[in-house]
Design a protein around this motif. Structure first.
Motif, short mmCIF file in Angstrom:
data_model
loop_
_atom_site.label_atom_id
_atom_site.label_comp_id
_atom_site.label_asym_id
_atom_site.label_seq_id
_atom_site.Cartn_x
_atom_site.Cartn_y
_atom_site.Cartn_z
N UNK A 25 15.79 48.12 -66.72
CA UNK A 25 15.12 47.18 -67.60
C UNK A 25 15.60 45.76 -67.31
N UNK A 26 14.68 44.83 -67.16
CA UNK A 26 15.02 43.41 -67.16
C UNK A 26 14.70 42.91 -68.56
N UNK A 27 15.76 42.54 -69.27
CA UNK A 27 15.65 42.09 -70.64
C UNK A 27 15.63 40.56 -70.63
N UNK A 28 14.46 40.00 -70.87
CA UNK A 28 14.28 38.56 -70.87
C UNK A 28 14.57 38.06 -72.29
N UNK A 71 20.06 41.32 -67.90
CA UNK A 71 19.64 40.29 -68.83
C UNK A 71 19.26 39.01 -68.09
N UNK A 72 18.19 38.37 -68.56
CA UNK A 72 17.63 37.20 -67.91
C UNK A 72 17.34 36.10 -68.93
N UNK A 73 17.66 34.86 -68.57
CA UNK A 73 17.25 33.70 -69.36
C UNK A 73 16.88 32.58 -68.39
N UNK A 79 21.74 34.77 -71.35
CA UNK A 79 21.73 36.17 -70.90
C UNK A 79 23.15 36.71 -70.74
N UNK A 80 24.10 35.85 -70.37
CA UNK A 80 25.48 36.30 -70.26
C UNK A 80 26.03 36.67 -71.63
N UNK A 96 24.19 40.61 -65.83
CA UNK A 96 23.64 39.30 -66.14
C UNK A 96 23.04 38.75 -64.85
N UNK A 97 21.80 38.29 -64.92
CA UNK A 97 21.18 37.67 -63.75
C UNK A 97 21.62 36.22 -63.72
#
Length: 115
Positions: A25-28, A71-73, A79-80, A96-97
């Motif tokens: 999952x990429x959680x934006x 996690x993405x922001x 995201x971190x 964390x991306x």
């Protein structure tokens, strides 16, 4: 503990979960308006979910603790914080991306744009 993954390292991060029943999952965690401006394209290797950072404490139960989550922001700070929070809640595979969607546009897909 969670991993720091640059967008250009996502192939390697995703590969370790290939063949699992659920896609990673990429959680934006950006705000809705940010997602309206720029978002990742469709990718068959992961599913995308949008939950703004402020909503995570009330909604993290919607996520599977055993499912890999990246996690993405916008730049990687929000995201971190969310990645650290998910680890505290017992999530097993969290990343964390680093650099966020801005780095993704520079390193992987310049066509998605910037803001």
């Amino acid at each position: 503990m969670f991993y720091q993954v640059r967008p250009n390292q996502m192939d390697s991060w995703l590969a370790q979960f290939a063949g699992q029943e659920q896609l990673p999952l990429v959680l934006d965690v950006r705000e809705h308006w940010e997602c309206d401006v720029v978002r990742l394209g469709q990718d068959a290797r992961f599913e995308q979910v949008f939950i703004p950072m402020a909503d995570i404490p009330a909604r993290w139960h919607e996520l599977d603790k055993e499912r890999p989550v990246a996690c993405l922001c916008h730049h990687g700070a929000r995201s971190m914080r969310v990645a650290a929070y998910l680890v505290q809640q017992g999530f097993a595979h969290v990343a964390n991306i680093t650099g966020g969607i801005d780095a993704w546009a520079h390193e992987c897909d310049p066509g998605i744009g910037h803001y």
